[in-house]
Scaffold this active site. Sequence first.
Site, PDB file in Angstrom:
ATOM      1  N   ALA A   6       0.768  -1.152   0.197  1.00  0.00           N
ATOM      2  CA  ALA A   6      -0.053  -0.039  -0.037  1.00  0.00           C
ATOM      3  C   ALA A   6       0.801   1.089  -0.056  1.00  0.00           C
ATOM      4  O   ALA A   6       2.141   1.084  -0.252  1.00  0.00           O
ATOM      5  CB  ALA A   6      -1.098  -0.046   1.066  1.00  0.00           C
ATOM      6  N   SER A   7       0.300   2.374   0.042  1.00  0.00           N
ATOM      7  CA  SER A   7       1.008   3.512  -0.014  1.00  0.00           C
ATOM      8  C   SER A   7       2.487   3.544   0.676  1.00  0.00           C
ATOM      9  O   SER A   7       3.529   3.813  -0.060  1.00  0.00           O
ATOM     10  CB  SER A   7      -0.042   4.874   0.496  1.00  0.00           C
ATOM     11  OG  SER A   7      -0.726   4.986  -0.304  1.00  0.00           O
TER      12      SER A   7
END
Length: 210
Positions: A6-7
Amino acid sequence: MGNLAASGGYYIASAGDYIVAEATTLTGSIGIFGLIPNAEDLAQKLGVNLDVVQTNKFADLNIGLPIKSFSPEQKALIQRTVERGYDLFLSRVATGRKMTKEEVDRIGQGRVWLGSKAKELGLVDELGGLNTAIEKAAELAELEEYGVLYPKTRSNLLELFGQEMYSNGFVASIGSMFVSKEEQELMSFLRKHKSYIGLQTRLPYNLKAY
């Protein structure tokens, strides 16, 4: 990268010399956002009021749990902070992937890609799993001989009451005196579960809440 990066995961990975992902790895997003709760209505219902003495228009800016709405100037300040964070994210990825910030922005903006598509977009170098990543790491490190040691993991219950603890069954026997019958059944199930080899498709129908 395994199931997902994810980010934050991709932010860290982007600095690597070589990125390996599985075809189904959720890659990204390249993006950030800000979310601040507003407890103004709740405060009014509870009869909580706030009086402020301040020396400038930002002195009472509270991004924890504000009980009054932000002014337009305060909102703009928070928005600039978010945009500055996104710009830094773009710069980090652009440097790591040898792309321009404009190229990263076109495939960023908070979108999430599968690993196969991420490879097409230049966010990933190769599709593969952990073994592929290990082999590539050895190649980049110019290692002719190397080995991989996977540590044996144990559940907390087995660490506390397992028969192998300290290679001494006495400790486990003493521990069993302080657990209920249901907990003993649970530990027995866990020991049996760990003894199976190969793929499993199981549901613990024989366990119940206590």
